[in-house]
Design a protein around this motif. Structure first.
Motif, PDB file in Angstrom:
ATOM      1  N   MET A  34       0.814  -1.207   0.000  1.00  0.00           N
ATOM      2  CA  MET A  34       0.000   0.000   0.000  1.00  0.00           C
ATOM      3  C   MET A  34       0.852   1.264   0.000  1.00  0.00           C
ATOM      4  SD  MET A  34      -2.980  -1.279   2.653  1.00  0.00           S
ATOM      5  CE  MET A  34      -3.963   0.215   2.588  1.00  0.00           C
ATOM      6  N   LEU A  35       2.008   1.235   0.634  1.00  0.00           N
ATOM      7  CA  LEU A  35       2.882   2.408   0.669  1.00  0.00           C
ATOM      8  C   LEU A  35       3.564   2.660  -0.662  1.00  0.00           C
ATOM      9  CD1 LEU A  35       2.350   2.476   3.713  1.00  0.00           C
ATOM     10  CD2 LEU A  35       4.815   2.720   4.071  1.00  0.00           C
ATOM     11  N   ASP A  36       3.783   1.602  -1.450  1.00  0.00           N
ATOM     12  CA  ASP A  36       4.547   1.725  -2.694  1.00  0.00           C
ATOM     13  C   ASP A  36       3.648   2.185  -3.829  1.00  0.00           C
ATOM     14  OD1 ASP A  36       6.766   1.669  -4.251  1.00  0.00           O
ATOM     15  OD2 ASP A  36       6.813  -0.500  -4.522  1.00  0.00           O
ATOM     16  N   HIS A  37       3.096   3.372  -3.687  1.00  0.00           N
ATOM     17  CA  HIS A  37       2.106   3.876  -4.642  1.00  0.00           C
ATOM     18  C   HIS A  37       2.691   4.900  -5.592  1.00  0.00           C
ATOM     19  CE1 HIS A  37      -1.345   6.282  -6.052  1.00  0.00           C
ATOM     20  NE2 HIS A  37      -1.988   5.132  -6.031  1.00  0.00           N
ATOM     21  N   ASP A  38       3.105   6.042  -5.093  1.00  0.00           N
ATOM     22  CA  ASP A  38       3.722   7.068  -5.924  1.00  0.00           C
ATOM     23  C   ASP A  38       4.792   7.768  -5.113  1.00  0.00           C
ATOM     24  OD1 ASP A  38       2.610  10.063  -5.159  1.00  0.00           O
ATOM     25  OD2 ASP A  38       1.170   8.487  -4.652  1.00  0.00           O
ATOM     26  N   THR A  39       5.766   8.351  -5.789  1.00  0.00           N
ATOM     27  CA  THR A  39       6.959   8.889  -5.128  1.00  0.00           C
ATOM     28  C   THR A  39       6.629   9.980  -4.125  1.00  0.00           C
ATOM     29  OG1 THR A  39       8.355   8.342  -7.016  1.00  0.00           O
ATOM     30  CG2 THR A  39       9.176  10.021  -5.499  1.00  0.00           C
ATOM     31  N   ASP A  40       5.823  10.950  -4.529  1.00  0.00           N
ATOM     32  CA  ASP A  40       5.495  12.067  -3.645  1.00  0.00           C
ATOM     33  C   ASP A  40       4.828  11.573  -2.371  1.00  0.00           C
ATOM     34  OD1 ASP A  40       5.019  15.120  -3.285  1.00  0.00           O
ATOM     35  OD2 ASP A  40       3.013  14.261  -3.055  1.00  0.00           O
ATOM     36  N   SER A  41       3.805  10.746  -2.495  1.00  0.00           N
ATOM     37  CA  SER A  41       3.088  10.246  -1.320  1.00  0.00           C
ATOM     38  C   SER A  41       3.984   9.365  -0.464  1.00  0.00           C
ATOM     39  CB  SER A  41       1.854   9.452  -1.748  1.00  0.00           C
ATOM     40  OG  SER A  41       0.953  10.269  -2.450  1.00  0.00           O
ATOM     41  N   TYR A  42       4.802   8.529  -1.111  1.00  0.00           N
ATOM     42  CA  TYR A  42       5.658   7.627  -0.348  1.00  0.00           C
ATOM     43  C   TYR A  42       6.605   8.391   0.571  1.00  0.00           C
ATOM     44  CZ  TYR A  42       9.501   4.742   1.052  1.00  0.00           C
ATOM     45  OH  TYR A  42      10.466   4.128   1.820  1.00  0.00           O
ATOM     46  N   TYR A  43       7.282   9.402   0.034  1.00  0.00           N
ATOM     47  CA  TYR A  43       8.238  10.130   0.862  1.00  0.00           C
ATOM     48  C   TYR A  43       7.544  10.928   1.972  1.00  0.00           C
ATOM     49  CZ  TYR A  43      12.190   8.895  -2.086  1.00  0.00           C
ATOM     50  OH  TYR A  43      13.176   8.201  -2.742  1.00  0.00           O
ATOM     51  N   LYS A  44       6.353  11.413   1.701  1.00  0.00           N
ATOM     52  CA  LYS A  44       5.599  12.106   2.757  1.00  0.00           C
ATOM     53  C   LYS A  44       5.219  11.135   3.866  1.00  0.00           C
ATOM     54  CE  LYS A  44       3.710  15.712  -0.256  1.00  0.00           C
ATOM     55  NZ  LYS A  44       2.540  16.134  -1.061  1.00  0.00           N
ATOM     56  N   ILE A  45       4.767   9.943   3.487  1.00  0.00           N
ATOM     57  CA  ILE A  45       4.397   8.934   4.485  1.00  0.00           C
ATOM     58  C   ILE A  45       5.628   8.464   5.244  1.00  0.00           C
ATOM     59  CG2 ILE A  45       3.550   6.566   4.729  1.00  0.00           C
ATOM     60  CD1 ILE A  45       1.574   7.213   2.444  1.00  0.00           C
ATOM     61  N   SER A  46       6.738   8.285   4.528  1.00  0.00           N
ATOM     62  CA  SER A  46       7.981   7.858   5.175  1.00  0.00           C
ATOM     63  C   SER A  46       8.423   8.860   6.230  1.00  0.00           C
ATOM     64  CB  SER A  46       9.081   7.683   4.121  1.00  0.00           C
ATOM     65  OG  SER A  46      10.287   7.247   4.712  1.00  0.00           O
ATOM     66  N   ARG A  47       8.268  10.145   5.942  1.00  0.00           N
ATOM     67  CA  ARG A  47       8.635  11.186   6.911  1.00  0.00           C
ATOM     68  C   ARG A  47       7.856  11.045   8.211  1.00  0.00           C
ATOM     69  NH1 ARG A  47       8.523  17.222   4.768  1.00  0.00           N
ATOM     70  NH2 ARG A  47       8.598  17.467   7.036  1.00  0.00           N
ATOM     71  N   ALA A  48       6.591  10.642   8.096  1.00  0.00           N
ATOM     72  CA  ALA A  48       5.759  10.507   9.289  1.00  0.00           C
ATOM     73  C   ALA A  48       6.308   9.450  10.236  1.00  0.00           C
ATOM     74  CB  ALA A  48       4.325  10.156   8.889  1.00  0.00           C
ATOM     75  N   PHE A  49       6.958   8.430   9.696  1.00  0.00           N
ATOM     76  CA  PHE A  49       7.479   7.347  10.530  1.00  0.00           C
ATOM     77  C   PHE A  49       8.946   7.541  10.875  1.00  0.00           C
ATOM     78  CE2 PHE A  49       3.767   5.481   8.502  1.00  0.00           C
ATOM     79  CZ  PHE A  49       3.145   4.900   9.598  1.00  0.00           C
ATOM     80  N   VAL A  50       9.792   7.769   9.889  1.00  0.00           N
ATOM     81  CA  VAL A  50      11.235   7.842  10.125  1.00  0.00           C
ATOM     82  C   VAL A  50      11.629   9.135  10.816  1.00  0.00           C
ATOM     83  CG1 VAL A  50      13.501   7.835   9.031  1.00  0.00           C
ATOM     84  CG2 VAL A  50      11.705   6.324   8.166  1.00  0.00           C
TER      85      VAL A  50
END
Length: 404
Positions: free
Chosen positions: A276-292
């Motif tokens: 589900m996370l591996d969708h599009d680059t912009d959304s992925y990096y935004k979601i990754s920021r929320a966790f990392v």
């Protein structure tokens, strides 16, 4: 529906609409946590970006949060605080949230989510849309909001036969609005919801007076017809090409072999999360920021993201949700070379800069001649309603203001 702990009771047997409440047995939550903790992790990716897929640091932090801090009961209570219902339409049990505005003369609005989203991505728009005076708006901008779960998604049941692509879903939504007593209404959608809303506009069901979308979903089928003269148009073409050559994996697999990936999506919570996370680059990096980095972008918080993933896991809808892409692929193949019917109602379009392909006005006008509303928003991406609910709400209000 795979979720066994849901209770629904009849409210209106004449209309076939039943109230709905989410009640997940604790043993299902315990099983989910056990499976997350038992994950067999691959070795770390050999690159410093997402070019090999979802990065290990992101997913391991998501798993840690999921098992140690996350509380599904909070999401469950949030859903149950809203009026939820189910009704059978054409053999499929459709779940929907229905919130009526306290304001007189509010405009009925049906909004459709996408993949890998759900009604959860739209929850923070309900308050501003239904009660604008409590959120900096005016009573004249009020909507009655209907949020259905797509067939095979969330708490809606899975279709038991082929054919549930955009057209039949659009027809089902028209039946839903009629069943709710709405004789004049508008529709909105992004991602899969944009394709469904586009179909609604072309069908022109009685009562539908306008649509608004924030993804030019039809661009995939008419690439050669889209202008490429200005710098903005060329950038949009480049973005579309990038999507279809790098990052198109989920789309290709789900549109050709949804059953194959479905086995994994229903067996491993972490596998489901990665997919589900591996969708599009912009959304992925935004979601990754929320966790990392613990620095969420807009409303894409750890809590909201895991709410959505957990909903997919608990309802066991990884495979059934993926099948929409197979249906869409069959639709595109059948429609190739044929001019689609014209849109029967006014169309509004909003471009968010982080969209997979941020469509310029010329593209929107190519798809929707006589475009009634267009705006380029300053920030936000593919999950616009989820990431920037206030900006998204403002766009919905503006797009439909002339139809009141």
């Amino acid at each position: 529906m795979a979720l066994g702990g849901v209770v629904s009771t009849t409210v209106d047997t004449a209309a076939g609409v039943r109230s709905f409440e989410v009640m997940v047995p604790e043993e299902q939550l315990e099983d989910m946590r056990r499976r997350v903790l038992a994950t067999r992790w691959p070795s770390k990716e050999l690159v410093t970006d997402r070019s090999q897929g979802v990065q290990q640091a992101t997913l391991q932090e998501l798993a840690r949060y999921w098992t140690r801090e996350y509380d599904w009961r909070r999401c469950e209570a949030r859903l149950n605080a809203l009026p939820q219902f189910t009704t059978e339409i054409d053999g499929v049990e459709i779940h929907f949230i229905h919130v009526r505005s306290p304001h007189e003369n509010a405009m009925p609005l049906i909004m459709t989510h996408g993949w890998p989203g759900s009604v959860i991505e739209l929850l923070d728009t309900i308050g501003p849309l239904t009660d604008p005076t409590a959120h900096g708006g005016s009573a004249e901008d009020a909507f009655h909001v209907v949020l259905p779960s797509l067939p095979g998604y969330g708490f809606s049941s899975e279709p038991s036969e082929l054919g549930w692509e955009n057209g039949p879903i659009a027809q089902a939504w028209a039946k839903l609005m009629d069943r709710l007593g709405y004789t004049r209404y508008v529709a909105q959608g992004g991602d899969v919801g944009a394709a469904v809303t586009d179909a609604m506009g072309r069908q022109g069901a009685a009562g539908l007076i306008g649509i608004h979308v924030n993804l030019l979903a039809t661009a995939l089928g008419i690439v050669d017809l889209l202008p490429a003269e200005t710098e903005q148009e060329r950038a949009a073409h480049a973005a579309l090409k990038t999507f279809t050559t790098d990052g198109f994996g989920y789309f290709l697999e789900q549109s050709t072999r949804p059953q194959t990936i479905g086995y994994s999506l229903l067996d491993s919570p972490v596998g489901l999360a990665a997919w589900m996370l591996d969708h599009d680059t912009d959304s992925y990096y935004k979601i990754s920021r929320a966790f990392v980095d613990r620095q969420p972008v807009g409303n894409l918080t750890r809590e909201n993201i895991v709410d959505n993933i957990t909903l997919y896991w608990l309802t066991g809808t990884g495979a059934s949700a993926a099948r929409w892409y197979w249906e869409f692929g069959q639709f595109l193949h059948a429609a190739a070379g044929h001019t689609p019917p014209p849109v029967q109602v006014p169309v509004g379009f909003s471009t968010f800069p982080g969209e997979i392909w941020a469509a310029p006005r010329s593209w929107a006008e190519t798809v929707y001649p006589g475009l009634a509303y267009f705006n380029e928003v300053d920030k936000g991406g593919h999950f616009a309603a989820w990431e920037e609910p206030d900006l998204f709400t403002a766009e919905v209000r503006a797009a439909f203001r002339s139809l009141r």
